[in-house]
Scaffold this motif. Structure first.
Motif, PDB file in Angstrom:
ATOM      1  N   PHE A 101       0.861  -1.179   0.000  1.00 47.21           N
ATOM      2  CA  PHE A 101       0.000   0.000   0.000  1.00 47.21           C
ATOM      3  C   PHE A 101       0.900   1.232   0.000  1.00 47.21           C
ATOM      4  O   PHE A 101       1.911   1.275   0.707  1.00 47.21           O
ATOM      5  CB  PHE A 101      -0.885   0.018   1.253  1.00 47.21           C
ATOM      6  N   ALA A 102       0.533   2.249  -0.775  1.00 44.49           N
ATOM      7  CA  ALA A 102       1.335   3.475  -0.867  1.00 44.49           C
ATOM      8  C   ALA A 102       0.991   4.431   0.278  1.00 44.49           C
ATOM      9  O   ALA A 102       0.796   5.631   0.077  1.00 44.49           O
ATOM     10  CB  ALA A 102       1.111   4.143  -2.208  1.00 44.49           C
ATOM     11  N   ILE A 103       0.915   3.858   1.481  1.00 43.33           N
ATOM     12  CA  ILE A 103       0.541   4.612   2.680  1.00 43.33           C
ATOM     13  C   ILE A 103       1.434   4.158   3.824  1.00 43.33           C
ATOM     14  O   ILE A 103       1.721   2.963   3.957  1.00 43.33           O
ATOM     15  CB  ILE A 103      -0.924   4.325   3.101  1.00 43.33           C
ATOM     16  N   PRO A 160       1.428  14.294   4.670  1.00 39.25           N
ATOM     17  CA  PRO A 160       0.284  13.902   5.492  1.00 39.25           C
ATOM     18  C   PRO A 160      -0.968  13.774   4.639  1.00 39.25           C
ATOM     19  O   PRO A 160      -1.135  14.490   3.646  1.00 39.25           O
ATOM     20  CB  PRO A 160       0.154  15.047   6.508  1.00 39.25           C
ATOM     21  N   ILE A 161      -1.845  12.861   5.026  1.00 39.07           N
ATOM     22  CA  ILE A 161      -3.041  12.612   4.231  1.00 39.07           C
ATOM     23  C   ILE A 161      -4.165  12.168   5.162  1.00 39.07           C
ATOM     24  O   ILE A 161      -3.914  11.544   6.200  1.00 39.07           O
ATOM     25  CB  ILE A 161      -2.746  11.549   3.137  1.00 39.07           C
ATOM     26  N   SER A 162      -5.381  12.481   4.813  1.00 36.03           N
ATOM     27  CA  SER A 162      -6.542  12.121   5.624  1.00 36.03           C
ATOM     28  C   SER A 162      -7.159  10.819   5.128  1.00 36.03           C
ATOM     29  O   SER A 162      -6.913  10.387   3.986  1.00 36.03           O
ATOM     30  CB  SER A 162      -7.593  13.228   5.577  1.00 36.03           C
ATOM     31  N   LEU A 167      -9.228   7.328   0.612  1.00 37.31           N
ATOM     32  CA  LEU A 167     -10.313   6.629  -0.064  1.00 37.31           C
ATOM     33  C   LEU A 167     -10.635   7.276  -1.418  1.00 37.31           C
ATOM     34  O   LEU A 167     -10.866   6.577  -2.414  1.00 37.31           O
ATOM     35  CB  LEU A 167     -11.552   6.605   0.831  1.00 37.31           C
ATOM     36  N   ALA A 168     -10.603   8.609  -1.464  1.00 41.12           N
ATOM     37  CA  ALA A 168     -10.918   9.312  -2.713  1.00 41.12           C
ATOM     38  C   ALA A 168      -9.879   9.026  -3.793  1.00 41.12           C
ATOM     39  O   ALA A 168     -10.215   8.921  -4.979  1.00 41.12           O
ATOM     40  CB  ALA A 168     -11.005  10.814  -2.448  1.00 41.12           C
ATOM     41  N   TRP A 177      -8.904  -0.219   4.137  1.00 39.12           N
ATOM     42  CA  TRP A 177      -8.594   0.824   5.103  1.00 39.12           C
ATOM     43  C   TRP A 177      -9.014   0.395   6.507  1.00 39.12           C
ATOM     44  O   TRP A 177      -8.267   0.609   7.477  1.00 39.12           O
ATOM     45  CB  TRP A 177      -9.267   2.140   4.729  1.00 39.12           C
ATOM     46  N   ALA A 178     -10.168  -0.238   6.618  1.00 40.48           N
ATOM     47  CA  ALA A 178     -10.614  -0.735   7.928  1.00 40.48           C
ATOM     48  C   ALA A 178      -9.658  -1.806   8.454  1.00 40.48           C
ATOM     49  O   ALA A 178      -9.322  -1.819   9.654  1.00 40.48           O
ATOM     50  CB  ALA A 178     -12.032  -1.295   7.819  1.00 40.48           C
TER      51      ALA A 178
END
Length: 318
Positions: A101-103, A160-162, A167-168, A177-178
């Protein structure tokens, strides 16, 4: 602690590896990764990065990080499966190749570090989380929070990202994500619990995850002084009440040195790092290792690259 061994290792630190026969090569800030089919060979170097710059090398850093990450992978495999398959050398992990994941999932138990600096500037709103006014530096949150960031390529900046933006942009599906949120919080709880038994506070950390098919794995590293913040537990309350800095056993030491001693926080050309600062950080990383694992690391100065080649050849990878 054998400080003389740290000084002796300064000319032998591992900045990079040159092992092209291992597979397709990718260089990150700290790790040199080689892909061979569905296997990754991750070599943890001694490179030190801060504020998205590679600054210098730290004696035995790669070995400490790799050993400690694998200590934690073993301790948390019942919580979330991980990518580890084999450890053929103290600096090397052979891992299952996952679709990452790119997170980066950053879990925080306290208001400190970059989040405190953002809070002071008013830029902490990027995560889409509510923060009350009047919080103090190093204040504990009622419950750990997740402040994700993008996972940038080497040489670029994580941002930083919300959750809404994740999701968008399709960086994760709502279901994934969950799952990522649940896994990150569970790993953090396990890490905090063990750290407390060792007289430490696991303050915050970052996790990276990947998938094979629909199966979720934690990848990269876990709960190391590079990816996490550790404070000495029995000094926390007194230092917090006085507004003093906490006693830290992690990479924040070099960030604070750069800010305070060199007025550097990522912009412009990084300053040179003196040998005494490199050794001091190595001592803190080793102290963290020994406190967390309960074992002393035997330091053997010498050519790390040659040892890695020898061990990978013996294991059949070269």
């Amino acid at each position: 602690m054998n400080t003389s061994a740290l000084h002796a290792q300064l000319p032998h630190t591992l900045r990079q590896v040159n092992l092209s026969s291992l597979g397709t090569h990718y260089q990150g800030k700290v790790r040199d990764t080689y892909r061979r089919g569905d296997r990754l060979i991750l070599v943890t170097t001694d490179r030190l990065s801060a504020f998205d710059h590679v600054l210098t090398t730290i004696p035995f850093k790669g070995e400490v990080l790799n050993r400690l990450a694998n200590f934690w992978f073993e301790r948390t495999k019942h919580v979330v499966p991980n990518h580890v398959l084999e450890i053929p050398d103290p600096n090397v992990t052979v891992a299952r190749a996952c679709e990452p994941f790119a997170i980066e999932m950053v879990v925080r138990g306290y208001l400190t570090g970059s989040l405190w600096r953002d809070y002071q500037k008013g830029t902490h709103t990027a995560y889409g989380l509510p923060f009350p006014a009047g919080l103090r530096k190093d204040e504990v949150f009622p419950e750990p929070i997740i402040t994700p960031s993008t996972k940038a390529q080497y040489g670029k900046h994580d941002e930083p990202i919300s959750e809404a933006e994740i999701l968008a942009r399709g960086l994760a599906s709502p279901r994934d994500w969950a799952r990522l949120t649940e896994a990150a919080k569970a790993l953090f709880a396990e890490g905090q619990k063990w750290a407390r038994t060792r007289g430490l506070i696991l303050v915050d950390t970052k996790y990276e995850f990947g998938k094979v098919g629909d199966d979720l794995y934690v990848i990269d590293e876990i709960h190391t002084p590079d990816s996490s913040r550790y404070w000495v537990a029995d000094e926390y309350e007194a230092r917090f009440s006085k507004g003093e800095d906490q006693r830290m056993l992690d990479k924040e030491n070099i960030r604070q040195w750069l800010i305070r001693e060199r007025n550097f926080s990522g912009h412009g050309t990084p300053p040179p790092i003196p040998d005494e600062v490199r050794v001091d950080l190595a001592e803190k990383y080793l102290t963290a290792f020994e406190r967390i694992t309960g074992t002393e690391l035997k330091l053997e100065p010498g050519d790390v690259h040659a040892r890695i080649e020898e061990n990978l050849r013996a294991a059949g990878y070269l």
